[in-house]
Design an enzyme around this catalytic site. Structure first.
Site, PDB file in Angstrom:
ATOM      1  CG  ASP A 197      -1.852   0.043  -8.805  1.00 18.15           C
ATOM      2  OD1 ASP A 197      -2.819  -0.686  -8.812  1.00 18.15           O
ATOM      3  OD2 ASP A 197      -1.749   0.509  -7.664  1.00 18.15           O
ATOM      4  CG  HIS A 271      -3.312  -2.314  -5.999  1.00 20.65           C
ATOM      5  ND1 HIS A 271      -4.006  -1.280  -6.517  1.00 20.65           N
ATOM      6  CD2 HIS A 271      -3.809  -2.325  -4.692  1.00 20.65           C
ATOM      7  CE1 HIS A 271      -4.825  -0.782  -5.600  1.00 20.65           C
ATOM      8  NE2 HIS A 271      -4.583  -1.405  -4.530  1.00 20.65           N
ATOM      9  CD  GLU A 348      -7.364  -0.012  -2.015  1.00 17.98           C
ATOM     10  OE1 GLU A 348      -8.119   0.933  -2.017  1.00 17.98           O
ATOM     11  OE2 GLU A 348      -6.561   0.151  -3.090  1.00 17.98           O
TER      12      GLU A 348
HETATM   13  C1  ACM Z   1      -3.841   3.200  -0.899  1.00 17.88           C
HETATM   14  O1  ACM Z   1      -4.515   4.294  -1.060  1.00 17.88           O
HETATM   15  N1  ACM Z   1      -4.557   2.133  -1.517  1.00 17.88           N
HETATM   16  C2  ACM Z   1      -2.787   2.979  -0.259  1.00 17.88           C
END
Ligand code: ACM
Length: 625
Positions: A197, A271, A348
């Site tokens: 991440d 991410h 995201e």
């Molecule tokens: C998430 O909670 N961004 C998958």
């Protein structure tokens, strides 16, 4: 008369004794038939396994029993152990691959299954049948009684998962193993390992050494995640860590011994700040000053799920070098993990930097793509091809549906249940992990005393979760999963606090027959587990004892309502700035709040003793309820 008194006394004793022997299991088995009597484990007890495939479980049980009992029981290949593990020669269809039967009588215990997984689960049930002292790490003197029962048990779903985010907070190899052992006790079979991440890349990729040399480390910061100061120029990145491939092999084997398969997640194309800190050329911005994010503010959120990344954390979908990079990553990931799935994230992903990038614009023109969002579909389809070439299946968060993805892709529904419904209707396999029922990072109790985080999810709501959405063909729902994101989880102990008891609720949602679920029965079993956790030294949250406070306006009057999740608590409160106890007002029905800047104080009691936290709501807090 004396005889009668003696009989009454004996009857009372068996009642008390009977209570001691109450069978409290989580998750609730398919069928439990209790009869009278028990088997007592002694130093003369033996553990037998008929087949070599059962050896590991039998030895694990011996190890587990010998610590608290002080016995030296050894597991031996035999057909007549006092605790005996047997595999069916001809599989019994009813119990499937993971089911088992457990029969205990005064003579001993027999656990039977079709496969080793079932024996492991039978063993877990047996441990829960023993007195709570079985969780002790030192020798305890007690009667090691196992009540006489006949249990037939098998899971409702094949995917019973917990996700642990090791990027936001790094957990050591030993901590990951402890966590895996804890979830295995409750018959979870999938550990989703969120390995990468913005805040750290945690898996050694031998062909891309900078991923861990640079990407696994960040500058030291304290304080609330998302509000910490940015890295300073030249500041040493000293906090973090990663798993070597040998560590990972060890963890995979450790999990496998506990019937847990590991799904690795490499979260792309968003991410990815840690990867970009290591290899800035992978993003559109190519900013050589990109740093692994230490929990500073790098995004703006606009409330409806839309957001802007202030730092580019996105891989460039128009650059073939990115796919060469990912091919290297997935080659090594695929070689390490036996699971058929690789989770590729997809959540995201901010497209703002793609939009401005000439390479992305040219690619869109070439592909005749009008919307920037569809570039993610292009990216995901290329990733899927890479995975397929390595014999792996693609799994991603529900955003992967947006740009178009092949029907073979499996979808994790996280933004509520809608993504799961849509995916299943399109014929995708689905794992249900909705924020609304399964986000273990959310607060579980009164928000003024729990550590702050995005939202709230109480135990009862977790427990009342039905993983198959209405109108969806159940065959597409592989199962469900609780997700533990660790932005606000700095230690394993706090990870435990956030996982239990909600992880027990989800374990039952995913294992037990829906018609067997019963909240008031479950909370009693939760309390039994609390006692076990105390002895085992495993943390848990007692938020279930805290009051739930709401206010509303009715006919211009402010009305206060208080309830508790745990039935049978006495709720005491004050609105006069006195400390509440069991001599102040007892809450029994909605209360009209007087005019003025009232501070509410509430505490719960049981059997005349305080059991919950003292909750204090200042006038401004109370207004928000
Ligand atoms: C998430 O909670 N961004 C998958």
């Amino acid at each position: 008369m004396k005889k009668l008194i003696l009989l009454v006394f004996l009857f009372a004793m068996t009642r008390v004794y009977g209570q001691e022997q109450t069978v409290h299991l989580i998750p609730q088995p398919v069928e439990v038939k209790q009869s009278s009597g028990y088997y007592t484990l002694t130093k003369a007890s033996t553990i037998g396994f008929a087949d070599l495939q059962s050896r590991k479980t039998a030895e694990m049980l011996a190890q587990k029993l010998n610590i608290p009992t002080g016995f030296s029981i050894r597991a031996q290949q035999s057909k007549s152990g006092s605790i005996q593990f047997n595999l069916n020669k001809i599989p019994v269809p009813q119990i499937g691959k993971e089911g088992y039967t457990l029969i205990s009588t005064s003579k001993g215990v027999v656990i039977t299954a079709n496969e080793a997984a079932g024996l492991f689960y039978g063993m877990q049930t047996l441990l829960q049948l023993l007195p709570k002292e079985i969780e002790s790490k030192t020798t305890v003197k007690t009667n090691w009684k196992i009540p006489a029962v006949k249990i037939t048990d098998y899971p409702r779903f094949g995917w019973r998962g917990i996700m642990l985010d090791v990027s936001r907070n790094f957990f050591t190899k030993e901590e990951v193993m402890l966590y895996i052992d804890q979830i295995a006790r409750f018959k979870y079979n999938t550990f989703h390992w969120h390995l990468t991440d913005d805040n750290g890349w945690r898996i050694e990729i031998k062909s891309l050494p900078k991923l861990t040399e640079v990407g696994a480390w960040r500058v030291p910061r304290a304080g609330h995640f998302g509000q910490r100061p940015d890295p300073k120029p030249g500041e040493a990145a000293t906090v973090g860590g990663f798993y070597t491939q040998n560590d990972i092999k060890e963890i995979i084997q450790y999990a496998l011994d506990r019937n847990i398969t590991i799904v690795p997640e490499i979260d792309v194309p968003g991410h990815s700040m840690a990867a970009i800190a290591a290899y800035p050329e992978l993003s559109c911005s190519k900013d050589p000053n990109t740093k692994v994010n230490p929990g500073s503010s790098h995004s703006e959120w606009y409330g409806n799920g839309t957001f802007k990344m202030l730092v580019d954390n996105t891989l460039n979908p128009s650059d073939d070098k990115v796919y060469e990079f990912l091919d290297k990553v997935f080659t090594e990931v695929a070689a390490l993990f036996p699971n058929q799935y690789i989770h590729v994230g997809g959540d995201e992903c901010y497209k703002g930097y793609w939009k401005q990038d000439p390479g992305c614009q040219a690619l869109m023109k070439k592909l005749n793509i009008r919307h920037i969002e569809d570039l993610q579909g292009y990216f995901m389809n290329r990733i899927e091809k890479i995975l397929k070439a390595k014999g792996k299946k693609l799994l991603g968060w529900d955003e992967i549906l947006e740009g178009g993805i092949s029907p073979e892709a499996t979808v994790m529904s996280w933004r509520g249940i809608q993504g799961g419904i849509e995916a299943a209707k399109m014929g995708h396999d689905v794992v249900m992990t909705p924020t609304t029922f399964a986000y273990l990072d959310y607060q579980q109790g009164e928000s003024t005393i729990e550590p702050p985080i995005y939202s709230s999810l109480r135990l009862k709501k977790c427990y009342n979760y039905e993983p198959v959405p209405e109108g969806v063909d159940p065959k597409y729902i592989l199962g469900g999963q609780g997700n533990l994101w660790t932005e606000q989880i700095p230690t394993l102990r706090h990870a435990e606090y956030m996982t239990w008891p909600r992880g027990w609720a989800l374990a039952e949602d995913f294992w037990s027959p829906a018609e067997k679920k019963n909240w008031s029965d479950f909370v009693h079993r939760v309390e039994t587990q609390f006692d076990r956790n105390e002895i085992a030294g495993i943390n848990y949250s007692r938020a279930v004892y805290d009051p739930i406070i709401t206010t509303s306006t009715q006919n211009g009057k402010r009305i206060l309502e208080i309830e508790s999740e745990m039935p049978g608590l006495d709720i005491y409160y004050t609105i006069d700035d006195a400390m509440p106890d069991n001599f102040t007002a007892k809450y029994t029905a909605p209360v009209e709040l007087p005019e003025g800047p009232v501070t509410l104080r509430v505490i719960t009691y049981r059997n005349g003793k305080p059991i919950g936290h003292l909750i204090t709501l200042k006038p401004e807090d109370l207004k928000k309820r």
